[in-house]
Write an enzyme that holds these catalytic residues in place. Structure first.
Site, PDB file in Angstrom:
ATOM      1  N   ASP A  25      -7.201  -5.719   1.930  1.00 63.05           N
ATOM      2  CA  ASP A  25      -6.419  -6.973   1.663  1.00 63.05           C
ATOM      3  C   ASP A  25      -6.872  -8.319   2.144  1.00 63.05           C
ATOM      4  OD1 ASP A  25      -5.471  -6.941   4.259  1.00 63.05           O
ATOM      5  OD2 ASP A  25      -3.639  -5.627   3.666  1.00 63.05           O
ATOM      6  N   HIS A  64     -13.324   0.411   3.111  1.00 61.99           N
ATOM      7  CA  HIS A  64     -13.274   0.533   1.802  1.00 61.99           C
ATOM      8  C   HIS A  64     -13.268  -0.659   0.959  1.00 61.99           C
ATOM      9  CE1 HIS A  64     -10.157   3.942   2.807  1.00 61.99           C
ATOM     10  NE2 HIS A  64     -11.502   4.537   2.895  1.00 61.99           N
ATOM     11  N   CYS A 123     -20.791  -6.698 -10.869  1.00 59.49           N
ATOM     12  CA  CYS A 123     -21.077  -6.664 -11.971  1.00 59.49           C
ATOM     13  C   CYS A 123     -21.315  -5.032 -12.262  1.00 59.49           C
ATOM     14  CB  CYS A 123     -22.144  -7.283 -12.613  1.00 59.49           C
ATOM     15  SG  CYS A 123     -22.671  -6.760 -14.402  1.00 59.49           S
ATOM     16  N   ASN A 156       2.514   3.760  14.981  1.00 61.77           N
ATOM     17  CA  ASN A 156       2.906   3.790  13.421  1.00 61.77           C
ATOM     18  C   ASN A 156       4.337   4.083  13.327  1.00 61.77           C
ATOM     19  OD1 ASN A 156       3.169   5.279  10.779  1.00 61.77           O
ATOM     20  ND2 ASN A 156       0.857   5.468  11.131  1.00 61.77           N
TER      21      ASN A 156
HETATM   22  P1  OAD Z   1      -0.905   4.995   3.797  1.00 59.55           P
HETATM   23  O1  OAD Z   1      -0.075   4.328   2.882  1.00 59.55           O
HETATM   24  O2  OAD Z   1      -1.415   6.656   3.586  1.00 59.55           O
HETATM   25  O3  OAD Z   1      -0.384   5.087   5.236  1.00 59.55           O
HETATM   26  C1  OAD Z   1       0.475   4.126   5.609  1.00 59.55           C
HETATM   27  C2  OAD Z   1       0.846   4.551   6.804  1.00 59.55           C
HETATM   28  O4  OAD Z   1       1.575   3.395   7.702  1.00 59.55           O
HETATM   29  C3  OAD Z   1       1.949   5.614   7.013  1.00 59.55           C
HETATM   30  O5  OAD Z   1       1.755   6.571   8.079  1.00 59.55           O
HETATM   31  C4  OAD Z   1       3.411   4.858   7.397  1.00 59.55           C
HETATM   32  O6  OAD Z   1       4.309   5.720   8.007  1.00 59.55           O
HETATM   33  C5  OAD Z   1       2.851   3.596   8.197  1.00 59.55           C
HETATM   34  N1  OAD Z   1       3.440   2.554   8.332  1.00 59.55           N
HETATM   35  C6  OAD Z   1       4.390   1.863   7.286  1.00 59.55           C
HETATM   36  N2  OAD Z   1       4.765   0.712   7.432  1.00 59.55           N
HETATM   37  C7  OAD Z   1       4.374   0.163   8.751  1.00 59.55           C
HETATM   38  C8  OAD Z   1       4.699  -0.508   9.800  1.00 59.55           C
HETATM   39  N3  OAD Z   1       5.482  -1.827   9.399  1.00 59.55           N
HETATM   40  N4  OAD Z   1       4.167  -0.453  11.030  1.00 59.55           N
HETATM   41  C9  OAD Z   1       3.204   0.457  11.232  1.00 59.55           C
HETATM   42  N5  OAD Z   1       3.091   1.781  10.513  1.00 59.55           N
HETATM   43  C10 OAD Z   1       3.702   1.616   9.162  1.00 59.55           C
HETATM   44  O7  OAD Z   1      -2.317   4.088   3.846  1.00 59.55           O
HETATM   45  P2  OAD Z   1      -3.538   4.480   4.516  1.00 59.55           P
HETATM   46  O8  OAD Z   1      -3.460   5.528   5.953  1.00 59.55           O
HETATM   47  O9  OAD Z   1      -4.220   3.010   4.972  1.00 59.55           O
HETATM   48  O10 OAD Z   1      -8.233   4.731   0.095  1.00 59.55           O
HETATM   49  O11 OAD Z   1      -4.249   5.367   3.557  1.00 59.55           O
HETATM   50  C11 OAD Z   1      -5.898   5.298   3.623  1.00 59.55           C
HETATM   51  C12 OAD Z   1      -6.517   5.116   2.404  1.00 59.55           C
HETATM   52  O12 OAD Z   1      -5.704   6.180   1.472  1.00 59.55           O
HETATM   53  C13 OAD Z   1      -6.342   3.891   1.673  1.00 59.55           C
HETATM   54  O13 OAD Z   1      -7.436   2.905   2.013  1.00 59.55           O
HETATM   55  C14 OAD Z   1      -6.926   4.471   0.271  1.00 59.55           C
HETATM   56  C15 OAD Z   1      -5.900   5.614   0.254  1.00 59.55           C
HETATM   57  O14 OAD Z   1      -6.547   6.749  -0.191  1.00 59.55           O
HETATM   58  C16 OAD Z   1      -8.745   4.407  -0.684  1.00 59.55           C
HETATM   59  O15 OAD Z   1      -8.101   3.684  -1.869  1.00 59.55           O
HETATM   60  C17 OAD Z   1     -10.285   4.726  -0.731  1.00 59.55           C
END
Ligand code: OAD
Length: 253
Positions: free
Chosen positions: A109, A124, A132, A218
């Site tokens: 983002d 990522h 392209c 978290n």
């Molecule tokens: P997730 O959506 O899997 O996890 C988000 C985490 O943030 C969870 O553990 C929630 O509990 C926590 N969370 C939510 N709101 C919060 C807040 N306000 N403060 C603190 N924590 C909070 O996202 P990622 O771990 O980023 O990859 O996922 C990793 C990757 O999975 C992404 O980049 C994507 C996906 O596969 C690709 O697209 C390659």
């Protein structure tokens, strides 16, 4: 919580090399939906995991481009939240003391850069930069939605987002920096990531085995919770500023 914040702040003051890995949770308070949380009505019928693949793009470039363009617009409208701002300040404070700070993010983002973090590794990729499919030439599209889906290029290909899809490899240089920094830091933070997607999930294990103090911030417990020395459960937009203020004083910036 007060005691854990004070301990995290003390470790931060003592640290010389700090690594932070962030996931979607750090942007949740900027109203960017986390990857695994429910999608908004518009996209609720789609499973993001099935849109984020090269196969999905090949089969239905229109839908995939539309989805990423919608996310690109959402991210451009969003503002960094106090969690992003606290991490940018953490970098400045560590640098003032002659230390090293590295931020590894799984987010596409762009909010960490907009908050002012400099030593940033976007594992990522980024939604801002597209390329392209034929020439791989990159470009930053105008800040308006695309006029057509999919977007055709002069070379006869399509424009695709500069993000890493499932089944694609992560940028080699970014990985090298990430592993190197994790193996040589003395303080490691895992912030707002579900800690399930490798290799990012492995950084905390690497830092831990190399002897670094490890902290998790978290909303919920994750697989990393068992591994870390200190787990702070709550919103990163509230916890991170408290740690940074406790370590370095209230911000006068
Ligand atoms: P997730 O959506 O899997 O996890 C988000 C985490 O943030 C969870 O553990 C929630 O509990 C926590 N969370 C939510 N709101 C919060 C807040 N306000 N403060 C603190 N924590 C909070 O996202 P990622 O771990 O980023 O990859 O996922 C990793 C990757 O999975 C992404 O980049 C994507 C996906 O596969 C690709 O697209 C390659």
């Amino acid at each position: 919580m007060e005691e854990s914040i004070a301990r995290a702040a003390e470790w931060l003051r003592e640290a010389h090399a700090v690594v932070v890995v962030t996931g979607a949770g750090v942007s949740a308070e900027s109203e960017i939906p986390t990857f695994r949380d429910s999608m908004e009505a518009l996209w609720a019928e789609f499973d993001p995991q099935t849109l984020a693949t090269p196969e999905a793009f090949e089969a239905d470039p229109e839908t995939v481009t539309k989805w990423y363009d919608w996310r690109r617009m959402r991210c451009a409208e969003a503002e960094p939240n106090p969690g992003h701002v606290a991490l940018a300040r953490m970098e400045r404070e560590i640098a003032k003391r002659g230390g090293v700070f590295t931020l590894l993010t799984q987010n596409v983002d762009g909010l960490h850069a907009r908050a002012g973090t400099h030593n940033l590794v976007e594992l990522h990729g980024s939604l801002r930069v597209w390329r392209c499919t034929v020439t791989r030439k990159e470009r930053v599209p105008d800040p308006e939605p695309f006029p057509e889906y999919p977007v055709r290029t002069d070379a006869g290909g399509y424009l695709r987002p500069g993000v890493v899809w499932f089944g694609e490899s992560l940028p080699e240089r970014a990985l090298k920096v990430a592993f190197g920094a994790s193996a040589s830091c003395d303080l490691f933070f895992s912030v707002g990531t579900s800690a399930v997607v490798y290799p990012a999930a492995g950084f905390v294990e690497l830092a831990k085995s190399a002897g670094a103090r490890c902290i998790e911030v978290n909303r919920d417990p994750t697989p990393a919770t068992e591994l870390v020395d200190l787990a702070l459960h709550g919103k990163s937009g509230e916890i991170l500023p408290r740690i940074v203020d406790a370590a370095f004083g209230q911000s006068d910036e």
